[in-house]
Structure formats: structure tokens, C-alpha cells
Design a protein around this motif. Structure first.
Motif, PDB file in Angstrom:
ATOM      1  N   MET A   1       0.837  -1.184   0.000  1.00 41.71           N
ATOM      2  CA  MET A   1       0.000   0.000   0.000  1.00 41.71           C
ATOM      3  C   MET A   1       0.879   1.244   0.000  1.00 41.71           C
ATOM      4  O   MET A   1       1.785   1.350   0.809  1.00 41.71           O
ATOM      5  CB  MET A   1      -0.872   0.022   1.249  1.00 41.71           C
ATOM      6  CG  MET A   1      -2.180  -0.689   1.092  1.00 41.71           C
ATOM      7  SD  MET A   1      -3.282  -0.374   2.454  1.00 41.71           S
ATOM      8  CE  MET A   1      -3.156  -1.940   3.294  1.00 41.71           C
ATOM      9  N   ASN A   2       0.552   2.167  -0.863  1.00 36.52           N
ATOM     10  CA  ASN A   2       1.303   3.407  -0.964  1.00 36.52           C
ATOM     11  C   ASN A   2       0.410   4.621  -0.752  1.00 36.52           C
ATOM     12  O   ASN A   2       0.619   5.651  -1.366  1.00 36.52           O
ATOM     13  CB  ASN A   2       1.988   3.510  -2.326  1.00 36.52           C
ATOM     14  CG  ASN A   2       3.063   2.471  -2.501  1.00 36.52           C
ATOM     15  OD1 ASN A   2       3.773   2.158  -1.569  1.00 36.52           O
ATOM     16  ND2 ASN A   2       3.176   1.923  -3.686  1.00 36.52           N
ATOM     17  N   TRP A   3      -0.581   4.505   0.120  1.00 35.96           N
ATOM     18  CA  TRP A   3      -1.472   5.633   0.351  1.00 35.96           C
ATOM     19  C   TRP A   3      -0.750   6.745   1.099  1.00 35.96           C
ATOM     20  O   TRP A   3       0.271   6.526   1.736  1.00 35.96           O
ATOM     21  CB  TRP A   3      -2.737   5.209   1.078  1.00 35.96           C
ATOM     22  CG  TRP A   3      -2.529   4.350   2.292  1.00 35.96           C
ATOM     23  CD1 TRP A   3      -2.620   3.002   2.372  1.00 35.96           C
ATOM     24  CD2 TRP A   3      -2.182   4.804   3.612  1.00 35.96           C
ATOM     25  NE1 TRP A   3      -2.348   2.578   3.650  1.00 35.96           N
ATOM     26  CE2 TRP A   3      -2.081   3.667   4.436  1.00 35.96           C
ATOM     27  CE3 TRP A   3      -1.944   6.045   4.175  1.00 35.96           C
ATOM     28  CZ2 TRP A   3      -1.761   3.748   5.785  1.00 35.96           C
ATOM     29  CZ3 TRP A   3      -1.626   6.124   5.524  1.00 35.96           C
ATOM     30  CH2 TRP A   3      -1.542   4.982   6.307  1.00 35.96           C
ATOM     31  N   THR A   4      -1.315   7.947   1.003  1.00 35.97           N
ATOM     32  CA  THR A   4      -0.734   9.112   1.665  1.00 35.97           C
ATOM     33  C   THR A   4      -1.725   9.673   2.674  1.00 35.97           C
ATOM     34  O   THR A   4      -2.928   9.395   2.608  1.00 35.97           O
ATOM     35  CB  THR A   4      -0.392  10.214   0.653  1.00 35.97           C
ATOM     36  OG1 THR A   4      -1.603  10.717   0.086  1.00 35.97           O
ATOM     37  CG2 THR A   4       0.536   9.692  -0.446  1.00 35.97           C
ATOM     38  N   LEU A   5      -1.222  10.487   3.571  1.00 31.21           N
ATOM     39  CA  LEU A   5      -2.104  11.147   4.528  1.00 31.21           C
ATOM     40  C   LEU A   5      -3.080  12.080   3.817  1.00 31.21           C
ATOM     41  O   LEU A   5      -4.225  12.219   4.230  1.00 31.21           O
ATOM     42  CB  LEU A   5      -1.291  11.906   5.574  1.00 31.21           C
ATOM     43  CG  LEU A   5      -0.491  11.032   6.536  1.00 31.21           C
ATOM     44  CD1 LEU A   5       0.339  11.896   7.479  1.00 31.21           C
ATOM     45  CD2 LEU A   5      -1.404  10.098   7.321  1.00 31.21           C
ATOM     46  N   TYR A   6      -2.623  12.705   2.740  1.00 30.52           N
ATOM     47  CA  TYR A   6      -3.529  13.566   1.971  1.00 30.52           C
ATOM     48  C   TYR A   6      -4.692  12.759   1.406  1.00 30.52           C
ATOM     49  O   TYR A   6      -5.839  13.203   1.445  1.00 30.52           O
ATOM     50  CB  TYR A   6      -2.782  14.300   0.839  1.00 30.52           C
ATOM     51  CG  TYR A   6      -3.732  15.066  -0.040  1.00 30.52           C
ATOM     52  CD1 TYR A   6      -4.346  16.221   0.421  1.00 30.52           C
ATOM     53  CD2 TYR A   6      -4.056  14.602  -1.311  1.00 30.52           C
ATOM     54  CE1 TYR A   6      -5.256  16.914  -0.367  1.00 30.52           C
ATOM     55  CE2 TYR A   6      -4.957  15.288  -2.108  1.00 30.52           C
ATOM     56  CZ  TYR A   6      -5.554  16.437  -1.628  1.00 30.52           C
ATOM     57  OH  TYR A   6      -6.461  17.116  -2.405  1.00 30.52           O
ATOM     58  N   GLN A   7      -4.408  11.576   0.887  1.00 30.28           N
ATOM     59  CA  GLN A   7      -5.487  10.732   0.359  1.00 30.28           C
ATOM     60  C   GLN A   7      -6.481  10.376   1.465  1.00 30.28           C
ATOM     61  O   GLN A   7      -7.689  10.425   1.249  1.00 30.28           O
ATOM     62  CB  GLN A   7      -4.920   9.455  -0.254  1.00 30.28           C
ATOM     63  CG  GLN A   7      -4.170   9.668  -1.538  1.00 30.28           C
ATOM     64  CD  GLN A   7      -3.457   8.410  -2.004  1.00 30.28           C
ATOM     65  OE1 GLN A   7      -2.975   7.610  -1.198  1.00 30.28           O
ATOM     66  NE2 GLN A   7      -3.379   8.240  -3.318  1.00 30.28           N
ATOM     67  N   LEU A   8      -5.969  10.020   2.631  1.00 30.95           N
ATOM     68  CA  LEU A   8      -6.853   9.674   3.747  1.00 30.95           C
ATOM     69  C   LEU A   8      -7.672  10.880   4.185  1.00 30.95           C
ATOM     70  O   LEU A   8      -8.868  10.765   4.468  1.00 30.95           O
ATOM     71  CB  LEU A   8      -6.045   9.137   4.928  1.00 30.95           C
ATOM     72  CG  LEU A   8      -5.335   7.808   4.718  1.00 30.95           C
ATOM     73  CD1 LEU A   8      -4.619   7.393   6.011  1.00 30.95           C
ATOM     74  CD2 LEU A   8      -6.287   6.720   4.262  1.00 30.95           C
ATOM     75  N   GLU A   9      -7.036  12.047   4.239  1.00 32.77           N
ATOM     76  CA  GLU A   9      -7.750  13.258   4.632  1.00 32.77           C
ATOM     77  C   GLU A   9      -8.837  13.604   3.612  1.00 32.77           C
ATOM     78  O   GLU A   9      -9.960  13.954   3.985  1.00 32.77           O
ATOM     79  CB  GLU A   9      -6.772  14.418   4.789  1.00 32.77           C
ATOM     80  CG  GLU A   9      -7.420  15.672   5.338  1.00 32.77           C
ATOM     81  CD  GLU A   9      -6.418  16.785   5.595  1.00 32.77           C
ATOM     82  OE1 GLU A   9      -6.734  17.645   6.431  1.00 32.77           O
ATOM     83  OE2 GLU A   9      -5.345  16.812   4.957  1.00 32.77           O
ATOM     84  N   ALA A  10      -8.516  13.494   2.338  1.00 33.43           N
ATOM     85  CA  ALA A  10      -9.505  13.765   1.290  1.00 33.43           C
ATOM     86  C   ALA A  10     -10.671  12.792   1.396  1.00 33.43           C
ATOM     87  O   ALA A  10     -11.842  13.190   1.256  1.00 33.43           O
ATOM     88  CB  ALA A  10      -8.848  13.666  -0.090  1.00 33.43           C
ATOM     89  N   PHE A  11     -10.373  11.540   1.660  1.00 31.58           N
ATOM     90  CA  PHE A  11     -11.409  10.520   1.822  1.00 31.58           C
ATOM     91  C   PHE A  11     -12.293  10.827   3.026  1.00 31.58           C
ATOM     92  O   PHE A  11     -13.522  10.870   2.916  1.00 31.58           O
ATOM     93  CB  PHE A  11     -10.752   9.142   1.960  1.00 31.58           C
ATOM     94  CG  PHE A  11     -11.686   8.047   2.372  1.00 31.58           C
ATOM     95  CD1 PHE A  11     -12.806   7.736   1.614  1.00 31.58           C
ATOM     96  CD2 PHE A  11     -11.455   7.315   3.526  1.00 31.58           C
ATOM     97  CE1 PHE A  11     -13.671   6.713   1.994  1.00 31.58           C
ATOM     98  CE2 PHE A  11     -12.302   6.295   3.909  1.00 31.58           C
ATOM     99  CZ  PHE A  11     -13.419   5.999   3.146  1.00 31.58           C
TER     100      PHE A  11
END
Length: 88
Positions: A1-11
């Protein structure tokens, strides 16, 4: 998994505010950036977070589970930053 904190925040903000557009306004970003971040997160996770067949995105069952996890990760990161700031 290469998710970012920005992706999680946007989600998380998309869920909380009910749309990608509302999340984008909260983040001060273009709606297309939020949509792309979430689409990339889905690719990284290997499953869809939202059912996009309606006017507004609706969480899938896996999306509901991931929402809880994403909130926990963001809370932990926020806590770690606070702890670090207090140590300095």
C-alpha cells in the motif's frame, strides 16, 4: 500500500461533508485533485470506497470499514505531531 495522509484526509472529509466538492472546498483544493486522490487511494487499496452511480458518492461496505480506519490513522498522526511539538 502506498497511500498518503492527503489521500486519507480527502477521503475522510469527503465522507464527512458528503461530496468530493465539499471536501475540496474544505481543503482549499480543486475538486479534481480530491477525486484523483480518492481514485488513487482506491487503486492502492484494491477496492472501491464509494459507489459513484448516484449523484453523490455513497460509501461501500469496505468504504465504511476504511472510513473508521482512516479516521484512526489521522487521529494518531495528529496526536504524534502534538506530542512531538510539546517535546520541543
Amino acid at each position: 500500500m502506498n497511500w498518503t495522509l492527503y489521500q486519507l484526509e480527502a477521503f475522510v472529509l469527503s465522507v464527512k461533508h458528503g461530496s468530493f466538492s465539499a471536501a475540496a472546498r474544505k481543503l482549499g483544493r480543486a475538486q479534481s485533485r480530491v477525486s484523483t486522490a480518492i481514485a488513487n487511494l482506491e487503486i492502492d487499496l484494491g477496492f472501491e470506497l464509494f459507489d459513484r452511480s448516484a449523484k453523490l458518492p455513497v460509501l461501500t461496505k469496505l468504504g465504511e470499514d476504511m472510513y473508521i480506519e482512516a479516521q484512526a490513522v489521522l487521529k494518531q498522526c495528529s496526536s504524534n505531531v502534538s506530542d512531538y511539538s510539546q517535546e520541543r
